[in-house]
Design an enzyme around this catalytic site. Structure first.
Site, PDB file in Angstrom:
ATOM      1  NE  ARG A 188      -3.881  -2.137   2.358  1.00 27.27           N
ATOM      2  CZ  ARG A 188      -3.751  -3.300   2.967  1.00 27.27           C
ATOM      3  NH1 ARG A 188      -2.664  -3.594   3.632  1.00 27.27           N
ATOM      4  NH2 ARG A 188      -4.722  -4.200   2.929  1.00 27.27           N
ATOM      5  CG  ASP A 241      -7.227  -4.228   8.275  1.00 24.89           C
ATOM      6  OD1 ASP A 241      -6.330  -4.689   7.572  1.00 24.89           O
ATOM      7  OD2 ASP A 241      -7.749  -3.112   8.055  1.00 24.89           O
ATOM      8  NE  ARG A 290     -10.244  -8.120   4.592  1.00 28.84           N
ATOM      9  CZ  ARG A 290      -9.519  -7.296   3.837  1.00 28.84           C
ATOM     10  NH1 ARG A 290      -8.403  -6.765   4.317  1.00 28.84           N
ATOM     11  NH2 ARG A 290      -9.897  -6.999   2.619  1.00 28.84           N
ATOM     12  CG  HIS A 343      -5.593  -0.584   5.847  1.00 31.34           C
ATOM     13  ND1 HIS A 343      -6.189  -1.799   6.097  1.00 31.34           N
ATOM     14  CD2 HIS A 343      -5.780  -0.366   4.510  1.00 31.34           C
ATOM     15  CE1 HIS A 343      -6.705  -2.276   4.989  1.00 31.34           C
ATOM     16  NE2 HIS A 343      -6.466  -1.432   4.014  1.00 31.34           N
TER      17      HIS A 343
END
Ligand code: NAD
Length: 316
Positions: free
Chosen positions: A91, A151, A154, A178
């Site tokens: 990212r 996240d 998840r 993140h």
């Protein structure tokens, strides 16, 4: 909130933006949804497509293609514009490219007279949120990133499967960047009313530390896995954005691991935006909840913080 009618402007009508828009329509979370994109033809097409679903929804939402002047009386501007992650790309590698994109967006939103809340999903989301803060000059409470909200969702899903409990009763969080340095502070994880560490101690044959590490790793690498399988991730984050927008409109005081500007928590300086549990309401990021981390967890948090700070400072 500035208006009686709940108005959201979405900048970036790609996969993530439209997954949010589709959830927003189905959940009827606002009264007006304006779509803006560099690719105007696409944004117009997306507005038409969504409008054709109105007859089947419980919503009378006004959805239209617009421009930055539409931000002037908006309550929330959601930014999903930018380049997304390619297979094998981190990212952080997106940063330089997406900084340029935000330079073209944020000042135009501000020039419209916008006084609402920015909600950023573009990656690397913690740094893009900080960039939005810097470019806008807004109060930090009014600039929120989705951070590790997805996240955390998840994680809860996987822990729900593991402990055989509804994910909504798994109180566990992913914090930090993140991205690759994110982590789960297991010392703070609670299954309904029972600390996860107590569960390991009480049922050593059934629940094991290795399994928790495997789950945390699965969460950390989920995006890479999905990108490998289908090119990009969008439904989960679209729903996460929708959930945060709802918390803002309903003044919920709900807790999400959004990307927020630290206010001296963990003894750290204030500039960095990072994922941490935060109470979200109609004023934006209302209160940051500082966790009682172990020394090891604090080290991990600081490492994540340093990565985010260094990456921000590396922008040329
Ligand atoms: P996409 O390529 O499908 O859409 C991006 C859109 O941004 C395109 O429609 C493009 O035209 C538009 N855009 C680019 N520059 C623009 C500009 N200057 N002004 C207005 N619009 C512009 O990408 P996507 O899959 O929707 O992903 C969007 C972002 O969301 C990426 O950065 C991705 O990494 C990120 N993402 C974040 C999370 C999270 O948890 N925060 C999860 C998934 C994806």
């Amino acid at each position: 909130m500035s208006s009686i009618s709940r108005k959201v402007v979405l900048v970036g009508t790609g996969m993530v933006g439209m997954s949010f828009a589709y959830s927003a329509l189905n959940q009827s979370i606002c009264d007006e949804l304006v779509l803006i994109d560099l690719n105007e033809v696409r944004a117009k097409g997306e507005a038409m497509d969504l409008n054709h679903g109105l007859a089947f929804s419980n919503s009378s939402m006004k959805i239209y293609f617009g421009d930055y002047s539409d931000c002037s009386n908006a309550d929330i501007v959601v930014i999903c514009a930018g380049v997304n992650q390619k297979e094998g790309e981190t990212r952080l590698q997106l940063l330089q490219r997406n900084y340029k994109v935000f330079e073209a967006i944020v000042p135009r939103v501000v020039s419209s007279g916008f006084e609402g809340i920015f909600l950023v999903a573009t990656n690397p989301v913690d740094i893009m949120t900080r960039i939005t803060y810097e470019l806008s000059g807004f109060n930090a409470a009014k600039v929120i990133g989705t951070g590790t909200t997805l996240d955390t969702a998840r994680l809860r899903y996987l822990l729900g499967e593991y402990f055989e409990i509804d994910p909504r009763h798994m109180h566990a969080y992913v914090i930090g960047e993140h991205g690759d340095s994110e982590f789960v502070p297991w010392s703070q994880a609670i299954m309904a009313v029972k600390p996860v560490y107590d569960m390991l101690e009480k049922y050593p044959d059934r629940y094991k530390r290795e399994d928790l590490d495997r789950i945390a790793n699965e969460v950390r690498t989920a995006a890479y896995e999905i990108i490998k399988a289908k090119g990009s991730t969008y439904y989960g984050i679209g729903m996460a954005i929708c959930r945060i927008v709802r918390a803002i409109f309903h003044n919920e005081n709900s807790v999400f691991t959004t990307s927020v500007r630290l206010r001296g928590e963990y003894g750290l300086r204030k500039e960095v935006f990072i994922g941490n549990p935060c109470i979200i309401n109609s004023n934006g990021a209302n209160r940051i909840l500082e966790l009682k981390l172990t020394d090891e967890e604090l080290e991990k948090f600081k490492a994540s913080y340093d990565i985010l700070d260094e990456s921000f400072n590396s922008i040329s």
